[in-house]
Design a protein around this motif. Structure first.
Motif, PDB file in Angstrom:
ATOM      1  N   LEU A   1       3.782   8.872   0.510  1.00 41.91           N
ATOM      2  CA  LEU A   1       5.024   8.102   0.647  1.00 41.91           C
ATOM      3  C   LEU A   1       5.767   8.073  -0.676  1.00 41.91           C
ATOM      4  CD1 LEU A   1       6.165   6.333   2.998  1.00 41.91           C
ATOM      5  CD2 LEU A   1       5.410   4.401   1.675  1.00 41.91           C
ATOM      6  N   HIS A   2       5.027   7.805  -1.768  1.00 40.85           N
ATOM      7  CA  HIS A   2       5.667   7.729  -3.076  1.00 40.85           C
ATOM      8  C   HIS A   2       6.232   9.075  -3.480  1.00 40.85           C
ATOM      9  CE1 HIS A   2       3.786   3.829  -3.294  1.00 40.85           C
ATOM     10  NE2 HIS A   2       4.556   3.573  -4.323  1.00 40.85           N
TER      11      HIS A   2
ATOM     12  N   ILE B   1      -2.072   8.160   2.209  1.00 39.67           N
ATOM     13  CA  ILE B   1      -0.786   7.912   2.870  1.00 39.67           C
ATOM     14  C   ILE B   1       0.195   7.308   1.872  1.00 39.67           C
ATOM     15  CG2 ILE B   1       0.329   6.403   4.552  1.00 39.67           C
ATOM     16  CD1 ILE B   1      -2.090   6.851   6.333  1.00 39.67           C
ATOM     17  N   SER B   2      -0.295   6.346   1.103  1.00 41.60           N
ATOM     18  CA  SER B   2       0.568   5.684   0.117  1.00 41.60           C
ATOM     19  C   SER B   2       1.087   6.686  -0.913  1.00 41.60           C
ATOM     20  CB  SER B   2      -0.223   4.577  -0.538  1.00 41.60           C
ATOM     21  OG  SER B   2       0.423   4.107  -1.666  1.00 41.60           O
ATOM     22  N   LEU B   3       0.179   7.554  -1.391  1.00 37.61           N
ATOM     23  CA  LEU B   3       0.578   8.558  -2.391  1.00 37.61           C
ATOM     24  C   LEU B   3       1.655   9.482  -1.816  1.00 37.61           C
ATOM     25  CD1 LEU B   3      -2.681   9.623  -4.200  1.00 37.61           C
ATOM     26  CD2 LEU B   3      -0.565   8.852  -5.231  1.00 37.61           C
TER      27      LEU B   3
ATOM     28  N   ALA C   1      -5.848   5.507   3.498  1.00 33.27           N
ATOM     29  CA  ALA C   1      -4.754   4.596   3.150  1.00 33.27           C
ATOM     30  C   ALA C   1      -4.144   4.995   1.818  1.00 33.27           C
ATOM     31  CB  ALA C   1      -5.270   3.166   3.071  1.00 33.27           C
ATOM     32  N   LEU C   2      -5.016   5.299   0.858  1.00 29.09           N
ATOM     33  CA  LEU C   2      -4.530   5.683  -0.479  1.00 29.09           C
ATOM     34  C   LEU C   2      -3.729   6.977  -0.398  1.00 29.09           C
ATOM     35  CD1 LEU C   2      -4.927   4.209  -3.090  1.00 29.09           C
ATOM     36  CD2 LEU C   2      -6.725   5.771  -3.687  1.00 29.09           C
TER      37      LEU C   2
END
Lengths: 224, 318
Positions: B18-19, B14-16, B11-12
């Motif tokens: 995306l940013h 994927i978030s990174l 999850a972390l």
């Protein structure tokens, strides 16, 4: 000054503003990751509740259902957990030769405890999203105010003040506010969505709990 | 909260990602916007400079005096210039002479150097020829020795090869004999094994047939039992409903009604509906519905697998 990219704008900003931007970036990354995890868990709970309700009302024998659940290795959650704890308590109380209302009450109590545990799991970590959603605009605003303060201070030393002297400083500072809003908006949207979905799940759990208690009551009255 | 990310590191990530993507897009976008702005920006406005005009006038006398002084200064300056020019000419001539001497010296040095180089080259060439002759001689000697050694080696190798071939032929013969014996033994074994297998298969077939027959009988028996149990179950439900039925007052003709009952676990009533129910009154239907609800919980079947969620029965009071 005009051919600056966003990156050089960020690099040129003063240290406190850069710090604010870093904090906001980290908050945004964490809140997105949390959203991903949370969405997965809630989706999973909804699917579980639907399939379990289907099985429960299909007319299967309750002790058969209980046996099937107990055999399974993986951790049970949601309606399965509530049902399992309730039925186990019911069977135990019946063996202990309590009277009917006592039996049903103890099963009801066990299910309540199990339900509150499930709700806690669902709501876990949600406050972080709420905090990011409400606080990060203020943090971004702080960065902006600081940046504008700096650029005005630099302006005080010169004789001829032009707009071209303050504009880049203010533009740099405004990035902090933009980042704050960028972090806050998704967090607020996700928080609202999750809370409404979790409320719906709680209502579903409560309904099931009451219906199941009714069934247990009838079974307690009938012999065997 | 960190424990959540320890459990779901993806999850972390994927978030990174995306940013990083969003920031990259913004950087690209903003720089293109900046280029547009570049063209639009015009020349910067110039600041205006103020000039102060001196309005003082000079006296006529003073003016003349100044002119006089100026003329004097100019005459002096001319004299000085002339002297300076003479000096410069003298210096130039001297420098020319010096330069010519130097050139002569340089030419001498160059000639000497060339002679030296030629001598060196000659010496080198001679040394080289000598070295070459020496090398040729050495190579000849080495070649002869090598040829001799090779001939010797070839002879030895030939002898060895012949011996080896003989030995191999012997070995092959022995191996062949062994193999034949082995084959014969294997064939015998195979035959025996086949016979045993056939016997075993026949026995198994027999056993399987017997078991099948038994299972079939058992299943039939079981089915009969279940059928009778199911009939008993349905009858029990119907009887219980009928027991709880109260004949509504003032009804002469009692029609037959098809009743459909939905039941949940434990025999609780979920729903009651009516199928064909010719010539019945509302009171009559209500009385049947009451009877069904009074019969709750419905009797349990003899075998749990016979539980039916949906029940259909024809309600006949007589």
């Amino acid at each position: 000054m005009n051919n600056d990219s966003l990156l050089t704008l960020v690099m040129n900003a003063s240290i406190p503003v850069q710090l604010v931007m870093l904090i906001l970036l980290v908050a945004s990354v964490f809140s997105w990751a949390l959203m991903y995890v949370k969405r997965g868990y809630i989706r999973q709970s909804q699917v579980e509740a639907k399939t379990f309700e289907g099985r429960f009302w299909s007319g299967i024998n309750l002790s058969d259902l209980f046996a099937q659940l107990s055999v399974r290795q993986e951790r049970r959650f949601g309606l399965e957990a509530i049902f399992e704890n309730g039925f186990r308590e019911f069977a135990r109380a019946r063996k202990a030769d309590l009277n009917n209302s006592e039996v049903v009450r103890s099963a009801h109590r066990a299910m309540k405890v199990s339900m509150s545990r499930e709700i806690e799991l669902l709501e876990n970590n949600l406050p972080f999203l709420a905090t990011v959603g409400s606080v990060s605009p203020y943090v971004g605003l702080f960065g902006t105010v600081w940046g504008i303060m700096e650029s005005f201070r630099a302006l005080a030393g010169v004789q001829q003040a032009t707009l071209a002297m303050v504009a880049p400083g203010i533009s740099e500072a405004l990035i902090a506010t933009a980042m704050g809003l960028l972090a806050a908006i998704p967090a607020v949207v996700a928080y609202n969505k999750f809370t409404s979905e979790i409320d719906a799940m709680i209502v579903r759990y409560e309904n099931f709990l009451e219906e199941f208690t009714g069934i247990l009551q009838r079974q307690a009255q009938s012999p065997n | 909260m960190l424990s959540v990310f320890r459990k779901h590191p993806a999850a972390l990530l994927i978030s990174l990602a995306l940013h990083a993507l969003i920031i990259g897009l913004m950087v690209v976008n903003l720089s293109s916007v900046d280029k547009l702005q570049d063209i639009k920006v015009g020349p910067v406005a110039k600041t205006v400079q103020a000039e102060v005009v001196d309005q003082q006038q000079l006296d006529a006398k003073e003016k003349q005096k100044q002119l006089e002084e100026k003329r004097k200064r100019e005459a002096e300056k001319k004299k000085k210039d002339l002297e300076a020019k003479k000096l410069a000419d003298k210096k130039k001539k001297e420098a020319e002479k010096k330069r010519k001497d130097e050139d002569k010296k340089k030419a001498e040095l160059k000639r000497k150097k060339e002679a030296e180089q030629k001598r060196k080259q000659e010496a080198e060439r001679k040394a080289k020829e000598k070295r070459k002759a020496e090398e040729q001689r050495k190579a000849d000697v080495a070649k002869a020795a090598e040829e001799k050694r090779k001939a010797e080696e070839a002879r030895l190798a030939e002898e060895k090869r012949k011996a080896e071939e003989k030995r191999k032929a012997e070995e092959a013969r022995i191996a062949e004999e062994k193999r034949k014996a082995e084959e014969a033994r294997k064939q015998e074994e195979e035959r025996k094994r086949k016979q045993a297998e056939e016997r075993r298969l026949a026995e198994e077939e027999q056993k399987r047939k017997e078991a099948e027959l038994k299972a079939k009988l058992l299943a039939e028996e079981n089915q009969r039992r279940l059928n009778s149990l199911q009939e008993a179950y349905k009858l029990a439900i119907f009887q219980k409903v009928k027991r709880n039925w109260i004949r509504p007052a003032g009804s002469e003709k009692i029609p037959e009604c098809w009743v459909r009952v939905l039941q949940g676990p434990g025999g609780i009533i979920l729903d009651v509906t009516f199928g064909t129910c010719n010539g019945s009154t509302t009171t009559y239907r209500a009385s049947i519905e009451n009877a069904v609800y009074k019969a709750e919980p419905l009797p349990k079947p003899g075998d749990p697998s016979l539980f039916e969620r949906e029940l259909n029965f024809n309600f006949r009071p007589e």
